[in-house]
Each structure stands twice: as structure tokens, then as C-alpha cells.
Write a protein that holds these residues in place. Structure first.
Motif: not given
Length: 286
Positions: A42-49, A71-72, A172-175, A183-189
Motif C-alpha cells: 500500500y502506497t508503494g510501487s515497483k521501485e520498492d524492489f 498505483q503510480y 521527507a525533508r525532516r528525514r 521528487d520521486f516520492l512526490r511524483e509517485r504520491t
């Protein structure tokens, strides 16, 4: 996001539509073993692998990771019925069929574990092996469940754009994540279907325990199962996953130093554990 040289973006055309995918092939370009199909959570994508694809392919396999419907980069309709566990399970069976005549080594991560289980229980997919990665016997409970419910309830009120701006981007910025990852996380979200995320959350929270059914399916079909999870998993309790492995009489691998995403947090260890299990399964069927 930049891809390693041995990984390419592609699309898997199926009887149920096209699914965005990442694909890795052996160095020779000619797979000699059964392929592998990796399904995110959930909230993931193929890029997690992404971090494990080349290592897995190096053993002589075609390895494919997909975005599920909604998803994405895999589009989906506004119909909630498209994102129930049975519908998503049918999608996975169709993807596996499209990958060719050889049975796939099936891997489901987190919510993807519940989806892939649905595919196996439906009888529409007979995998070469089945790995349940960082997933449990039933829906989420506890603090992580509360977060999923909060996201489900916030999406209709705020929309993913405002949720990204108000919550996800600051986190994401705090981390201290690199700009490319932000940028990727924004595009995926923003690429996710809001209907998909709301419905998937409901399925994730309300999924019943179907382990006993999986036990029977595995026994009847000779299916070998691996339960793999991080020692510090904060979604499903590791003790709960260990108990599930025992109920299934499954192989169990605990990844040291990993939490809920072993393929991201300990990619080499995770890839080697998967490869060893898959090789054992193929030796047993010869």
C-alpha cells in the motif's frame, strides 16, 4: 529516479490491461530459470524492489516488479470495485499468465502479501513458489492501522496534493532524503489513484485471516511458501509473522537490521534469501 544499468522500465500487457513494470534480465539476456513477479504494498510501487532486481536476475531469471492497478504509473478507474482484494488478485494472476508459460516465483510485500494470497487462493495462479514478505495473517491493527485509516479519511477531504504539501513532503525533508528521492516520492504520491488508495486502505484494515485456507491450498498443490520479514518490522508484529509461518509450515527468514521494507533496508541479504529459496524449490521439482 535513475535506474541501474541492468533494469529497464516496461509494460506488461495482460487480459486485464497494461501494468507498469521494472524488469531485470540475467547478464546473458537469456533466462534459464523460472521468472519472478514482485508485488508492492500500500502506497508503494515497483521501485520498492529496485535495489534487489539486478541481484535476483543474476541467478538466471527474468525478474519483474509491477505497480498494481491504481498505483503510480499503472492507471485505474474511479470504480472502487477495481481495488478490492479479489479484483487485485485477479490482476496478479493475469500478469503472471502474461509473463509466459513457466510458473512464477511470486512475492507479495505488505498489502501486496494480502493481494497475492488472494490470487493463490482463487486457483487462477499456480506459482513456482510463494513468498509473503513483511505481511501478516489478517488486516493491520495498532498504530500503523491508525495511520492507514487517517490517510483513508483525509484523502476525500484534502486530496493527495494537499496531503503531500502539508504532511508527506515535510516528513521527507525532516528525514534528510536526497532531492531526487523527494521528487520521486512526490511524483509517485500524486500518480496514485485517490479511489484506489481509499479502497485499498479499507481492504488492508478489514482483511480476514485466511491462513488456514492457504494451508490447505499449499498442501493440495505442493506449494512451498517462504515467510520473510525484518527483525524490527513495525507494521505486523514479527511474532505474529513467525506464528503465521509455523501455521503454514513455511520456511522462515528474518532479515537482521531491517524493519518493514527488507528489499530497501537490507537488499543484498534479502535478495540472497529469495534466490536460495527459489533455487531450492526448483531443485525439488526436477
Amino acid at each position: 529516479m535513475t535506474l541501474p544499468p541492468g533494469v529497464r522500465r516496461t509494460s506488461v500487457e495482460t487480459s486485464r490491461g497494461a501494468f507498469a513494470a521494472l524488469e531485470a534480465l540475467p547478464g546473458s539476456g537469456v533466462p534459464e530459470r523460472c521468472p519472478a513477479l514482485l508485488v508492492p504494498g500500500y502506497t508503494g510501487s515497483k521501485e520498492d524492489f529496485l535495489a534487489v532486481l539486478e541481484t535476483l536476475a543474476r541467478a538466471g531469471r527474468r525478474v519483474v516488479a509491477i505497480d498494481m492497478r491504481g498505483q503510480y504509473q499503472t492507471p485505474g478507474p474511479d470504480d472502487p470495485a477495481a481495488y478490492t482484494l479479489p479484483a487485485l488478485g485477479d490482476d496478479i494472476a493475469a500478469v503472471a499468465e502474461a509473463l509466459g508459460p513457466d510458473p512464477v516465483h511470486l512475492v507479495g510485500h505488505s498489502f501486496g502479501g494480502l493481494v497475492t494470497r488472494e490470487a493463490v487462493l482463487s486457483g487462477k495462479l499456480r506459482p513456482a513458489s510463494y513468498t509473503i514478505m513483511s505481511s501478516g495473517p489478517a488486516g493491520l491493527t495498532g498504530p500503523v492501522a491508525a495511520k492507514a485509516a487517517a490517510l483513508r479519511d483525509a484523502i476525500p477531504q484534502l486530496g493527495l496534493g494537499r496531503i503531500w504539501t502539508l504532511s508527506l513532503e515535510p516528513d521527507a525533508r525532516r528525514r534528510g532524503l536526497p532531492q531526487e528521492i523527494v521528487d520521486f516520492l512526490r511524483e509517485r504520491t500524486l500518480g496514485n489513484s485517490e479511489t484506489a488508495l481509499v479502497t485499498m486502505a479499507q481492504e488492508l484494515l478489514g482483511c480476514p485471516d485466511r491462513v488456514d485456507e492457504l494451508v490447505k491450498t499449499a498442501e493440495d498443490g505442493g506449494l512451498r511458501i517462504l515467510v520473510l520479514y525484518g527483525e524490527d518490522d513495525d507494521a505486523w508484529d514479527p511474532r505474529e509473522q513467525a506464528a503465521m509461518a509455523e501455521r503454514l509450515d513455511a520456511t522462515k527468514v528474518v532479515i537482521p537490521g531491517a524493519a518493514h521494507s527488507p528489499a530497501v533496508e537490507a537488499p543484498e541479504t534479502t535478495a540472497h534469501a529469495l534466490t536460495d529459496f527459489w533455487n531450492q524449490c526448483e531443485r525439488c521439482t526436477r
